[in-house]
Design a protein around this motif. Structure first.
Motif, PDB file in Angstrom:
ATOM      1  N   ILE A   1      44.400  61.049  32.953  1.00 27.69           N
ATOM      2  CA  ILE A   1      42.882  61.005  34.233  1.00 27.69           C
ATOM      3  C   ILE A   1      42.999  61.976  34.564  1.00 27.69           C
ATOM      4  CG2 ILE A   1      42.220  59.285  36.157  1.00 27.69           C
ATOM      5  CD1 ILE A   1      42.777  56.845  34.657  1.00 27.69           C
ATOM      6  N   VAL A   2      42.040  62.827  35.084  1.00 27.95           N
ATOM      7  CA  VAL A   2      42.164  63.947  35.178  1.00 27.95           C
ATOM      8  C   VAL A   2      40.480  64.040  35.160  1.00 27.95           C
ATOM      9  CG1 VAL A   2      41.604  66.543  35.630  1.00 27.95           C
ATOM     10  CG2 VAL A   2      43.646  65.736  34.536  1.00 27.95           C
ATOM     11  N   VAL A   3      39.885  63.769  37.255  1.00 29.12           N
ATOM     12  CA  VAL A   3      37.905  63.576  37.188  1.00 29.12           C
ATOM     13  C   VAL A   3      37.901  64.725  37.925  1.00 29.12           C
ATOM     14  CG1 VAL A   3      36.494  62.641  38.734  1.00 29.12           C
ATOM     15  CG2 VAL A   3      39.333  61.779  38.409  1.00 29.12           C
ATOM     16  N   GLY A   4      36.845  64.851  37.021  1.00 27.09           N
ATOM     17  CA  GLY A   4      36.271  66.604  36.754  1.00 27.09           C
ATOM     18  C   GLY A   4      34.746  66.161  35.859  1.00 27.09           C
ATOM     19  N   ALA A   5      34.138  67.546  35.599  1.00 22.93           N
ATOM     20  CA  ALA A   5      33.084  67.314  35.208  1.00 22.93           C
ATOM     21  C   ALA A   5      32.395  68.665  34.546  1.00 22.93           C
ATOM     22  CB  ALA A   5      31.451  67.798  36.122  1.00 22.93           C
ATOM     23  N   GLU A   6      31.238  69.460  34.633  1.00 22.10           N
ATOM     24  CA  GLU A   6      31.695  70.228  33.413  1.00 22.10           C
ATOM     25  C   GLU A   6      32.627  71.806  33.465  1.00 22.10           C
ATOM     26  OE1 GLU A   6      28.944  69.627  35.645  1.00 22.10           O
ATOM     27  OE2 GLU A   6      27.063  69.097  34.550  1.00 22.10           O
ATOM     28  N   GLU A   7      33.736  71.860  35.097  1.00 26.92           N
ATOM     29  CA  GLU A   7      34.197  72.478  35.109  1.00 26.92           C
ATOM     30  C   GLU A   7      35.255  72.389  34.396  1.00 26.92           C
ATOM     31  OE1 GLU A   7      36.021  69.630  37.812  1.00 26.92           O
ATOM     32  OE2 GLU A   7      33.512  70.491  37.157  1.00 26.92           O
ATOM     33  N   SER A   8      35.794  71.318  34.189  1.00 24.07           N
ATOM     34  CA  SER A   8      36.837  70.964  33.405  1.00 24.07           C
ATOM     35  C   SER A   8      36.598  70.372  31.827  1.00 24.07           C
ATOM     36  CB  SER A   8      37.588  70.368  34.495  1.00 24.07           C
ATOM     37  OG  SER A   8      37.756  69.953  35.563  1.00 24.07           O
ATOM     38  N   TYR A   9      35.308  69.541  31.538  1.00 26.39           N
ATOM     39  CA  TYR A   9      35.174  69.179  30.410  1.00 26.39           C
ATOM     40  C   TYR A   9      33.775  70.320  29.471  1.00 26.39           C
ATOM     41  CZ  TYR A   9      38.469  65.323  32.096  1.00 26.39           C
ATOM     42  OH  TYR A   9      39.131  65.051  32.026  1.00 26.39           O
ATOM     43  N   GLU A  10      34.353  70.290  27.839  1.00 27.92           N
ATOM     44  CA  GLU A  10      33.017  69.953  27.018  1.00 27.92           C
ATOM     45  C   GLU A  10      32.993  68.954  26.546  1.00 27.92           C
ATOM     46  OE1 GLU A  10      33.713  73.208  24.969  1.00 27.92           O
ATOM     47  OE2 GLU A  10      32.434  74.338  26.940  1.00 27.92           O
ATOM     48  N   ALA A  11      31.641  67.998  25.699  1.00 27.16           N
ATOM     49  CA  ALA A  11      31.477  67.658  24.746  1.00 27.16           C
ATOM     50  C   ALA A  11      31.334  68.231  23.350  1.00 27.16           C
ATOM     51  CB  ALA A  11      30.016  66.831  24.294  1.00 27.16           C
ATOM     52  N   ARG A  12      32.483  67.764  22.666  1.00 27.70           N
ATOM     53  CA  ARG A  12      32.902  68.296  21.457  1.00 27.70           C
ATOM     54  C   ARG A  12      32.438  67.535  20.072  1.00 27.70           C
ATOM     55  NH1 ARG A  12      36.782  73.055  21.829  1.00 27.70           N
ATOM     56  NH2 ARG A  12      35.545  74.024  23.742  1.00 27.70           N
ATOM     57  N   CYS A  13      32.849  68.060  18.276  1.00 28.33           N
ATOM     58  CA  CYS A  13      31.889  67.077  17.661  1.00 28.33           C
ATOM     59  C   CYS A  13      34.354  67.009  17.175  1.00 28.33           C
ATOM     60  CB  CYS A  13      32.308  67.691  16.918  1.00 28.33           C
ATOM     61  SG  CYS A  13      32.621  69.318  16.219  1.00 28.33           S
ATOM     62  N   ARG A  14      34.155  65.579  16.775  1.00 29.86           N
ATOM     63  CA  ARG A  14      35.647  65.985  15.829  1.00 29.86           C
ATOM     64  C   ARG A  14      36.466  67.253  15.258  1.00 29.86           C
ATOM     65  NH1 ARG A  14      38.543  61.775  13.933  1.00 29.86           N
ATOM     66  NH2 ARG A  14      36.358  60.665  13.633  1.00 29.86           N
ATOM     67  N   ASN A  15      35.024  68.147  14.709  1.00 31.73           N
ATOM     68  CA  ASN A  15      35.775  69.368  13.987  1.00 31.73           C
ATOM     69  C   ASN A  15      36.165  70.921  14.963  1.00 31.73           C
ATOM     70  OD1 ASN A  15      35.616  68.420  11.093  1.00 31.73           O
ATOM     71  ND2 ASN A  15      33.721  68.769  11.044  1.00 31.73           N
ATOM     72  N   CYS A  16      35.474  70.608  16.431  1.00 32.34           N
ATOM     73  CA  CYS A  16      35.639  71.103  17.082  1.00 32.34           C
ATOM     74  C   CYS A  16      36.528  71.162  18.816  1.00 32.34           C
ATOM     75  CB  CYS A  16      34.688  72.201  17.178  1.00 32.34           C
ATOM     76  SG  CYS A  16      33.204  72.279  16.699  1.00 32.34           S
ATOM     77  N   HIS A  17      37.277  69.594  18.604  1.00 32.85           N
ATOM     78  CA  HIS A  17      37.935  68.946  19.213  1.00 32.85           C
ATOM     79  C   HIS A  17      39.536  70.294  19.416  1.00 32.85           C
ATOM     80  CE1 HIS A  17      40.668  66.343  21.000  1.00 32.85           C
ATOM     81  NE2 HIS A  17      39.978  66.126  22.387  1.00 32.85           N
ATOM     82  N   THR A  18      40.029  70.855  20.335  1.00 28.33           N
ATOM     83  CA  THR A  18      41.038  70.683  20.285  1.00 28.33           C
ATOM     84  C   THR A  18      42.195  70.443  21.476  1.00 28.33           C
ATOM     85  OG1 THR A  18      40.939  73.008  20.844  1.00 28.33           O
ATOM     86  CG2 THR A  18      40.465  73.116  18.954  1.00 28.33           C
ATOM     87  N   LEU A  19      43.701  70.866  20.374  1.00 27.55           N
ATOM     88  CA  LEU A  19      44.388  70.458  22.110  1.00 27.55           C
ATOM     89  C   LEU A  19      45.612  71.668  22.032  1.00 27.55           C
ATOM     90  CD1 LEU A  19      45.064  67.233  21.367  1.00 27.55           C
ATOM     91  CD2 LEU A  19      43.646  67.606  23.497  1.00 27.55           C
ATOM     92  N   ARG A  20      46.412  71.979  22.983  1.00 33.22           N
ATOM     93  CA  ARG A  20      47.427  72.997  22.949  1.00 33.22           C
ATOM     94  C   ARG A  20      48.379  72.029  22.506  1.00 33.22           C
ATOM     95  NH1 ARG A  20      48.688  75.294  27.295  1.00 33.22           N
ATOM     96  NH2 ARG A  20      47.093  74.361  28.451  1.00 33.22           N
ATOM     97  N   THR A  21      49.277  72.469  21.709  1.00 31.96           N
ATOM     98  CA  THR A  21      50.829  71.636  21.621  1.00 31.96           C
ATOM     99  C   THR A  21      52.100  72.299  21.394  1.00 31.96           C
ATOM    100  OG1 THR A  21      51.376  72.016  19.165  1.00 31.96           O
ATOM    101  CG2 THR A  21      49.620  70.372  20.210  1.00 31.96           C
ATOM    102  N   GLY A  22      51.776  73.434  21.568  1.00 27.37           N
ATOM    103  CA  GLY A  22      52.927  74.818  22.433  1.00 27.37           C
ATOM    104  C   GLY A  22      52.793  74.903  23.510  1.00 27.37           C
TER     105      GLY A  22
END
Length: 195
Positions: free
Chosen positions: A174-195
């Protein structure tokens, strides 16, 4: 939606960020008010993006709301703020604990129409409690989609950004935010950093 019996019901409006969930919640509240129904609206204490006692949409629409503590048994305090209203709205359900499910069930059991909105998926792409449970027990569920900011396809994911880069998989849920912290993405364009 109309009442055909003396029982209440639960409606869930869910989807990714920027899909219009709160806008739809506000639309339903305006319609209930036009129909002469008394409405009570609630927002979690953690979310003050549009003011402490306001449900607000990214489109700029607002509705006065009572603030409820989002942790522990605070959600049960919701009942203490009711004065006979038959329509109860709860925004940002994803910020509440699992106890919200029981509260909604009780309110519907008392003959009320309960409208809940919130995102059903975390920035990691995992179910965001308590939305899955609410969706399973609700009479009505509407899952909305946004537009992917990368490719333009329908978006169902919340892409959290930290300094313009995808959030790390181990970042807080949970991190409250809007456009400055989030974007809407499809499954293929969604990514996470793991390293």
């Amino acid at each position: 939606m109309h009442k055909i019996t003396r029982s209440g019901w639960v409606e869930v409006v869910t989807g990714s960020m920027f899909s219009g969930k709160t806008e739809e919640l506000l639309r339903r509240l305006r319609r209930a008010e036009i129909a002469g129904q008394d409405v009570a609206a609630f927002t979690p204490a953690i979310d003050d993006r549009f003011g402490e006692t306001t449900i607000g949409s990214h489109e700029g629409r607002q509705w006065d709301a009572q603030v409820i503590e989002n942790e522990g048994a605070g959600v049960w305090d919701l009942e203490d703020h009711l004065n006979g209203e038959q329509v109860v709205a709860i925004d940002e359900a994803n910020f509440f604990t699992e106890e919200l499910v029981d509260v909604c069930e009780k309110l519907a059991g008392d003959g009320r129409r309960v409208i809940v909105s919130g995102t059903d998926i975390t920035f990691r792409g995992e179910p965001f409690t308590p939305l899955p449970e609410l969706m399973a027990t609700a009479e009505y569920v509407d899952k909305l989609r946004a537009i992917c900011t990368v490719c333009g396809e329908p978006a169902t994911r919340n892409q959290r950004l930290v300094d313009g880069r995808p959030a790390h998989v181990d970042d807080p849920t949970i991190v409250v935010g809007a456009e400055e912290s989030y974007e809407a993405r499809c499954r293929n364009c969604h990514t996470l950093r793991t390293g």
